[in-house]
Write a protein that holds these residues in place. Structure first.
Motif, PDB file in Angstrom:
ATOM      1  N   MET A 141      -4.288   6.711  12.313  1.00 54.17           N
ATOM      2  CA  MET A 141      -3.472   6.558  11.412  1.00 54.17           C
ATOM      3  C   MET A 141      -4.360   6.178   9.946  1.00 54.17           C
ATOM      4  SD  MET A 141      -0.536   3.369  11.114  1.00 54.17           S
ATOM      5  CE  MET A 141      -0.929   2.269  10.175  1.00 54.17           C
ATOM      6  N   GLU A 142      -3.918   6.905   8.960  1.00 56.21           N
ATOM      7  CA  GLU A 142      -4.618   6.828   7.651  1.00 56.21           C
ATOM      8  C   GLU A 142      -4.094   5.343   6.976  1.00 56.21           C
ATOM      9  OE1 GLU A 142      -4.774   9.147   3.500  1.00 56.21           O
ATOM     10  OE2 GLU A 142      -4.104  10.272   5.100  1.00 56.21           O
ATOM     11  N   VAL A 143      -4.866   4.657   6.415  1.00 56.79           N
ATOM     12  CA  VAL A 143      -4.442   3.526   5.454  1.00 56.79           C
ATOM     13  C   VAL A 143      -4.483   4.021   4.124  1.00 56.79           C
ATOM     14  CG1 VAL A 143      -4.840   1.229   4.878  1.00 56.79           C
ATOM     15  CG2 VAL A 143      -5.238   1.996   7.296  1.00 56.79           C
ATOM     16  N   HIS A 144      -3.140   4.182   3.394  1.00 55.12           N
ATOM     17  CA  HIS A 144      -3.161   4.466   1.989  1.00 55.12           C
ATOM     18  C   HIS A 144      -3.513   3.176   1.030  1.00 55.12           C
ATOM     19  CE1 HIS A 144      -2.088   7.690  -0.828  1.00 55.12           C
ATOM     20  NE2 HIS A 144      -1.396   6.659  -1.312  1.00 55.12           N
ATOM     21  N   SER A 145      -4.381   3.359   0.162  1.00 55.88           N
ATOM     22  CA  SER A 145      -4.641   2.247  -0.989  1.00 55.88           C
ATOM     23  C   SER A 145      -3.660   2.342  -2.098  1.00 55.88           C
ATOM     24  CB  SER A 145      -6.164   2.378  -1.047  1.00 55.88           C
ATOM     25  OG  SER A 145      -6.498   3.499  -1.920  1.00 55.88           O
ATOM     26  N   VAL A 146      -3.573   1.130  -2.552  1.00 55.71           N
ATOM     27  CA  VAL A 146      -2.994   1.165  -3.676  1.00 55.71           C
ATOM     28  C   VAL A 146      -4.203   0.875  -4.695  1.00 55.71           C
ATOM     29  CG1 VAL A 146      -1.456  -0.184  -5.311  1.00 55.71           C
ATOM     30  CG2 VAL A 146      -0.892   0.323  -3.136  1.00 55.71           C
ATOM     31  N   LYS A 147      -3.780   1.550  -6.030  1.00 56.04           N
ATOM     32  CA  LYS A 147      -5.080   1.285  -7.159  1.00 56.04           C
ATOM     33  C   LYS A 147      -4.637   0.308  -8.262  1.00 56.04           C
ATOM     34  CE  LYS A 147      -6.718   5.891  -6.386  1.00 56.04           C
ATOM     35  NZ  LYS A 147      -6.906   5.705  -5.105  1.00 56.04           N
ATOM     36  N   SER A 148      -5.644  -0.259  -8.839  1.00 55.87           N
ATOM     37  CA  SER A 148      -5.704  -1.246  -9.893  1.00 55.87           C
ATOM     38  C   SER A 148      -6.969  -1.160 -10.724  1.00 55.87           C
ATOM     39  CB  SER A 148      -5.746  -2.841  -9.106  1.00 55.87           C
ATOM     40  OG  SER A 148      -5.923  -3.618 -10.200  1.00 55.87           O
TER      41      SER A 148
END
Length: 73
Positions: free
Chosen positions: A1-8
């Motif tokens: 399962m791919e973990v999608h990241s959020v950006k900052s």
């Protein structure tokens, strides 16, 4: 399962759980502050590709804020 990241811009790539922790830490700095949280999504299709952008913004009124975003095609 791919973990999608959020950006900052401030914190780099984060998981959703890390975003929640950053928001909690940010509000702890000023417990008497007035905060506004906004969550929004928009999309645009161009040449058969749809780009979807989601943003979480936390504003501490008169004292700045932080935001997180995710872009998917």
């Amino acid at each position: 399962m791919e973990v999608h990241s959020v950006k900052s811009i401030t914190y780099g790539d984060l998981t959703f759980e890390q975003v929640c922790a950053k928001i909690k830490d940010y509000t702890k700095k000023d417990l008497q502050g007035t905060y506004v949280i906004s969550i929004g999504t928009d999309s645009q299709s161009y040449e058969g590709v749809t780009k979807m952008v989601s943003v979480i913004t936390l504003i501490r009124k008169s004292k700045g804020g932080i935001f997180f975003y995710d872009i998917r095609k």
